[in-house]
Write a protein that holds these residues in place. Structure first.
Motif, short mmCIF file in Angstrom:
data_model
loop_
_atom_site.label_atom_id
_atom_site.label_comp_id
_atom_site.label_asym_id
_atom_site.label_seq_id
_atom_site.Cartn_x
_atom_site.Cartn_y
_atom_site.Cartn_z
N TYR A 52 -6.29 4.39 -19.98
CA TYR A 52 -7.63 3.84 -20.08
C TYR A 52 -8.31 3.95 -18.72
N SER A 53 -9.62 3.83 -18.74
CA SER A 53 -10.38 3.76 -17.49
C SER A 53 -10.55 2.30 -17.09
N ILE A 54 -10.39 2.00 -15.83
CA ILE A 54 -10.50 0.61 -15.40
C ILE A 54 -11.92 0.09 -15.56
N HIS A 55 -12.90 0.98 -15.74
CA HIS A 55 -14.28 0.54 -15.96
C HIS A 55 -14.43 -0.18 -17.29
N GLN A 56 -13.46 -0.01 -18.17
CA GLN A 56 -13.48 -0.70 -19.46
C GLN A 56 -12.95 -2.12 -19.35
N LEU A 57 -12.41 -2.50 -18.19
CA LEU A 57 -11.81 -3.82 -18.01
C LEU A 57 -12.83 -4.82 -17.48
N ALA A 58 -12.51 -6.08 -17.64
CA ALA A 58 -13.32 -7.14 -17.06
C ALA A 58 -13.24 -7.06 -15.53
N PRO A 59 -14.26 -7.55 -14.82
CA PRO A 59 -14.26 -7.46 -13.36
C PRO A 59 -13.00 -8.01 -12.70
N ALA A 60 -12.47 -9.11 -13.22
CA ALA A 60 -11.27 -9.70 -12.61
C ALA A 60 -10.08 -8.75 -12.72
N PHE A 61 -9.94 -8.12 -13.89
CA PHE A 61 -8.83 -7.20 -14.09
C PHE A 61 -9.04 -5.90 -13.32
N GLN A 62 -10.28 -5.53 -13.07
CA GLN A 62 -10.54 -4.36 -12.23
C GLN A 62 -10.04 -4.59 -10.81
N LYS A 63 -10.24 -5.80 -10.30
CA LYS A 63 -9.75 -6.12 -8.96
C LYS A 63 -8.23 -6.07 -8.90
N VAL A 64 -7.59 -6.56 -9.97
CA VAL A 64 -6.12 -6.51 -10.03
C VAL A 64 -5.65 -5.06 -10.04
N SER A 65 -6.35 -4.21 -10.80
CA SER A 65 -5.97 -2.79 -10.87
C SER A 65 -6.12 -2.12 -9.52
N HIS A 66 -7.14 -2.50 -8.75
CA HIS A 66 -7.33 -1.89 -7.44
C HIS A 66 -6.25 -2.31 -6.44
N ALA A 67 -5.52 -3.37 -6.76
CA ALA A 67 -4.41 -3.78 -5.90
C ALA A 67 -3.11 -3.08 -6.27
N ASN A 68 -3.14 -2.29 -7.33
CA ASN A 68 -1.95 -1.58 -7.80
C ASN A 68 -1.92 -0.19 -7.18
N PRO A 69 -0.95 0.10 -6.31
CA PRO A 69 -0.92 1.43 -5.67
C PRO A 69 -0.73 2.57 -6.67
N PHE A 70 -0.11 2.28 -7.80
CA PHE A 70 0.07 3.32 -8.82
C PHE A 70 -1.27 3.80 -9.37
N PHE A 71 -2.25 2.91 -9.37
CA PHE A 71 -3.58 3.28 -9.86
C PHE A 71 -4.17 4.41 -9.03
#
Length: 275
Positions: free
Chosen positions: A208-227
């Motif tokens: 999925y694209s992280i743009h489909q996530l809520a803002p809070a979950f987007q921030k969590v995704s940006h903390a994931n180096p695998f992303f």
């Protein structure tokens, strides 16, 4: 020393004989590690390719019907690069976390410690073999996907594919090496795989694209180096990314340096290996 002793003792006890890089020993260790996994290449290289292809088939059938697109591209084309690099990094971890752990369990860890190899050379041999396996798996998955109908895996920016593939493989190789130093049995390594590597891989924006996530979950995704690994690797195929490429590239480089320093420090100290 008397003259007779001096004739057959060329170097004083305790003085290093080898200087610089032991290229012969490093090459031998690297070839040994590559041969170890290549002997069972059906399991270590081609089996991940088939498993990844099954992921592609299932998600394409389940979610890709009706001309669904993500970021303006067909769903299958979107997830294919992420599946390739996910297989690469998971196999890099599996390879790096195996050798030293098996040596500790079987009691032949001395085979890695006794040869005249420095800590850096030991790391280079083990990590180099893991990165090699990762790229072999990536090529195998890519070749299989070329034969899959309805999926385009054309490489548009090979420099991004190489850089983020390398950074991801190094990241998981260092993490696997840390795991093999820390673990005392296979259950410990499996725990890292199941509770760290697998969740971070699946929640990294592969499907999925992280743009489909809520803002809070987007921030969590940006903390994931695998992303950043998957996003940058995907950009090499699609030509665009859903994250700043230079930020991800530099962040992964810095993280790999930190993990390298941790691996070097632990191996140098002999923690849970020599003690």
């Amino acid at each position: 020393m008397n003259d007779q002793t001096h004739n057959w003792v060329r170097f004083a006890p305790g003085n290093p004989v080898l200087t610089g890089v032991n290229w012969g020993g490093l090459k031998t260790l690297y070839i040994k590690e590559v041969r170890r996994f290549f002997k069972v290449q059906m399991q270590t290289v081609w089996a991940p390719a088939i498993t990844t292809l099954l992921y592609l088939a299932i998600f394409t059938v389940a979610l890709g019907r009706g001309g669904r697109t993500v970021l303006g591209v067909p769903f299958a084309d979107f997830i294919a690069p992420g599946l390739i690099v996910m297989a690469m990094i998971q196999n890099a971890f599996a390879n790096a976390s195996f050798s030293l752990l098996v040596g500790k369990i079987q009691g032949n860890i001395v085979d890695y410690l006794m040869p005249p190899l420095s800590t850096g050379e030991l790391m280079a041999g083990l990590v180099g073999a893991s990165v090699t396996r990762a790229f072999l798996v990536g090529v195998a998955v890519w070749l299989v996907m070329l034969l899959w109908p309805g999926v385009s895996v054309e490489v548009r920016r090979p420099e991004l594919v190489f850089w983020f593939g390398l950074m991801g493989a190094l990241l998981l190789s260092f993490l696997g090496l840390l795991t093999s130093v820390w673990a005392e049995k296979f259950d410990h390594a499996a725990a890292v795989t199941n509770f760290v590597v697998a969740p971070l891989s699946l929640l990294s924006g592969t499907f999925y694209s992280i743009h489909q996530l809520a803002p809070a979950f987007q921030k969590v995704s940006h903390a994931n180096p695998f992303f950043y690994v998957i996003s940058g690797f995907r950009a090499g195929f699609l030509g665009f990314s859903d994250s700043p490429l230079w930020v991800g590239g530099l962040a992964l480089l810095a993280l790999n340096f930190v993990l390298w320093a941790m691996c070097y420090s632990l191996l140098k100290s002999g923690w849970k290996i020599k003690n």
